[in-house]
Write a protein that holds these residues in place. Structure first.
Motif, PDB file in Angstrom:
ATOM      1  N   ILE A  77       0.884  -1.147  -0.029  1.00  0.00           N
ATOM      2  CA  ILE A  77       0.102   0.026  -0.010  1.00  0.00           C
ATOM      3  C   ILE A  77       0.907   1.290   0.104  1.00  0.00           C
ATOM      4  N   ARG A 104       2.718   1.636  -3.153  1.00  0.00           N
ATOM      5  CA  ARG A 104       1.586   2.408  -4.345  1.00  0.00           C
ATOM      6  C   ARG A 104       1.168   3.784  -4.115  1.00  0.00           C
ATOM      7  N   LEU A 110      -7.556  -2.728   4.413  1.00  0.00           N
ATOM      8  CA  LEU A 110      -7.354  -2.095   3.067  1.00  0.00           C
ATOM      9  C   LEU A 110      -6.524  -3.158   2.107  1.00  0.00           C
ATOM     10  N   LEU A 156      -8.317   5.758  -0.155  1.00  0.00           N
ATOM     11  CA  LEU A 156      -7.183   6.601  -0.569  1.00  0.00           C
ATOM     12  C   LEU A 156      -6.943   6.916  -1.943  1.00  0.00           C
TER      13      LEU A 156
HETATM   14  S1  SF4 Z   1      -6.064   3.779  -4.729  1.00  0.00           S
HETATM   15 FE1  SF4 Z   1      -6.054   2.424  -2.937  1.00  0.00          FE
HETATM   16  S2  SF4 Z   1      -6.497   0.413  -3.684  1.00  0.00           S
HETATM   17 FE2  SF4 Z   1      -5.775   1.489  -5.384  1.00  0.00          FE
HETATM   18  S3  SF4 Z   1      -3.435   1.306  -5.317  1.00  0.00           S
HETATM   19 FE3  SF4 Z   1      -4.010   2.959  -4.132  1.00  0.00          FE
HETATM   20  S4  SF4 Z   1      -3.991   2.475  -1.969  1.00  0.00           S
HETATM   21 FE4  SF4 Z   1      -4.363   0.381  -3.499  1.00  0.00          FE
END
Ligand code: SF4
Length: 222
Positions: free
Chosen positions: A146, A149, A187, A204
């Motif tokens: 997470i 990303r 999440l 997020l």
């Molecule tokens: S928007 Fe949310 S689900 Fe998508 S990559 Fe980012 S943290 Fe993960």
């Protein structure tokens, strides 16, 4: 904290760690290594039903029999050995007194835990936070995925560096660390999946550098 509030607002309190006693929490932390909580919980139920949820009772059982009981948690031969390794340290060095063991200062406790066969940083830190109630941030695969990303972590950041990141940016608060780790788990488990994350449903989405929404999606999540 902004990320925490977004997660908390979405998922609500997670009520971690799901265990009746500190010893049960520790057993769960070992059994859930590399498997889902559901698998670990089934193994814990077996131990409960057999009246074995104490260090002395677990040690009295031969490793092969213990392995059969924890079979639902997979890797059961290794996990039986890990449970015995932990209980042996507790019995031999602390007379079976878990509270005395958990009362060690955080550094000493962490070092002693990491010296026990089968206990790595994530398990040790979970025990320190959720059983000893001392403020240390627990990192797991979800945390890395997470926050990578989101744009905070590099692809190969070490466990210690990720932990330092959280602990340098957050106050040393046991309740906050408890809930934050649980929120990250929620999440990672439901939304930020390894393949095909559900970004349009993610709390997020607006602050994530991985998510490149289409114009329709922007209108939808606006
Ligand atoms: S928007 Fe949310 S689900 Fe998508 S990559 Fe980012 S943290 Fe993960």
């Amino acid at each position: 904290m902004d990320i925490y509030y977004r997660l908390y607002g979405h998922f609500g309190p997670r009520h971690w760690w799901p265990a009746d006693t500190p010893f049960e929490m520790i057993v769960g932390a070992i059994l859930t290594q590399n498997v889902s909580w559901r698998s670990a919980a089934a193994a814990i139920e077996n131990l409960k039903d057999a009246g074995l949820l104490s260090p002395a009772a677990l040690l009295s059982l031969p490793e092969e029999q213990l392995a059969k009981l924890v079979r639902p948690a997979r890797y059961y031969v290794q996990k039986a050995r890990k449970l015995h390794a932990f209980c042996r340290v507790l019995q031999e060095e602390f007379g079976g007194d878990l509270q005395a063991f958990l009362a060690l200062d955080t550094r000493t406790l962490r070092r002693r835990l990491l010296d026990i066969w089968g206990i790595g940083p994530e398990t040790a830190d979970a025990i320190i936070l959720y059983a000893a109630h001392k403020p240390i941030f627990v990192i797991d695969a979800y945390t890395h995925r997470i926050f990578h990303r989101l744009g905070f972590f590099g692809p190969k950041m070490s466990y210690d560096a990720m932990q330092r990141f959280f602990m340098q940016h957050l106050p040393p608060d046991v309740s906050l660390y408890n809930e934050y780790h649980a929120q990250i788990d929620a999440l990672g488990h439901t939304t930020c999946l390894k393949n095909k994350p559900h970004c349009t449903l993610c709390p997020l989405g607006k602050v994530c550098s991985f998510f490149k929404p289409t114009l329709q999606e922007i209108a939808g999540i606006g």
